[in-house]
Design a protein around this motif. Structure first.
Motif, mmCIF file in Angstrom:
data_model
loop_
_atom_site.group_PDB
_atom_site.id
_atom_site.type_symbol
_atom_site.label_atom_id
_atom_site.label_comp_id
_atom_site.label_asym_id
_atom_site.label_seq_id
_atom_site.Cartn_x
_atom_site.Cartn_y
_atom_site.Cartn_z
ATOM 1 N N UNK A 1 0.795 -1.315 0.001
ATOM 2 C CA UNK A 1 -0.179 0.069 -0.057
ATOM 3 C C UNK A 1 0.834 1.229 -0.131
ATOM 4 N N UNK A 2 0.546 2.125 -0.774
ATOM 5 C CA UNK A 2 1.242 3.534 -1.014
ATOM 6 C C UNK A 2 0.427 4.741 -0.141
ATOM 7 N N UNK A 3 -0.824 4.809 -0.592
ATOM 8 C CA UNK A 3 -1.723 5.616 0.267
ATOM 9 C C UNK A 3 -3.012 5.482 -0.168
ATOM 10 N N UNK A 4 -4.042 5.621 0.334
ATOM 11 C CA UNK A 4 -5.442 5.425 0.144
ATOM 12 C C UNK A 4 -5.814 3.899 -0.534
ATOM 13 N N UNK A 5 -5.973 3.720 -1.546
ATOM 14 C CA UNK A 5 -6.233 2.478 -1.957
ATOM 15 C C UNK A 5 -5.243 2.124 -3.293
ATOM 16 N N UNK A 6 -4.271 3.067 -3.389
ATOM 17 C CA UNK A 6 -3.287 2.682 -4.146
ATOM 18 C C UNK A 6 -2.202 1.855 -3.729
#
Length: 155
Positions: free
Chosen positions: A13-18
């Motif tokens: 996971x990078x951020x949010x749902x990314x």
């Protein structure tokens, strides 16, 4: 008895749902997955689109492989995959089906070689064979002018 072949991908996971996807082949670039808005920011395809891409790629590659082995190399091959989302009995979204259209560009000097491949290629597609256990997949093959060569009759 030898061990079955295996493969792996790693998602982070990078951020949010990314998420960044790393593949087990060293020279393959990372891929970004994300959900469409409003949940995600649509910075990459979502998982359903990756399933569609995997089915389309596997079918096109399987047909191409057979044609090459039959010395009937196409000038071009393209696949388009349409996905249908449905809801199950609990109201959860699911991939309700995939419609694949493969366009091949001849000329084919020996049509019997093309026919042979059209009879075989779906059966050798690892991804489609696996996905079909739970998702209907319809496949149509057309020529470069869009004329149907194989597949279901249009409704």
């Amino acid at each position: 008895m030898s061990e079955a072949p295996r493969f792996s991908v790693r998602l982070e996971r990078i951020e949010g749902f990314e998420f960044k996807v790393r593949f087990d082949w060293a020279d393959v670039p990372e891929l970004t997955l994300d959900e469409p808005e409003p949940i995600g920011r649509q910075r990459g395809p979502n998982a359903a689109r990756m399933v569609a891409a995997a089915v389309g790629n596997c079918l096109a590659a399987s047909l191409l492989f057979c044609l090459q082995k039959s010395h009937a190399e196409p000038r071009g091959i393209r696949a388009t995959v349409g996905g249908r989302l449905t809801r199950n009995e609990r109201g959860r979204q699911r991939i309700g089906g995939l419609d694949v259209r493969i366009e091949i560009e001849g000329p084919f000097e020996d049509p019997s070689r093309l026919e042979r491949c059209l009879d075989l290629f779906e059966d050798y597609c690892l991804v489609t064979g696996s996905v079909r256990a739970g998702i209907p997949v319809e496949v149509e093959v057309v020529d470069s002018q869009g004329r149907r060569i194989r597949g279901p009759e249009p409704e």
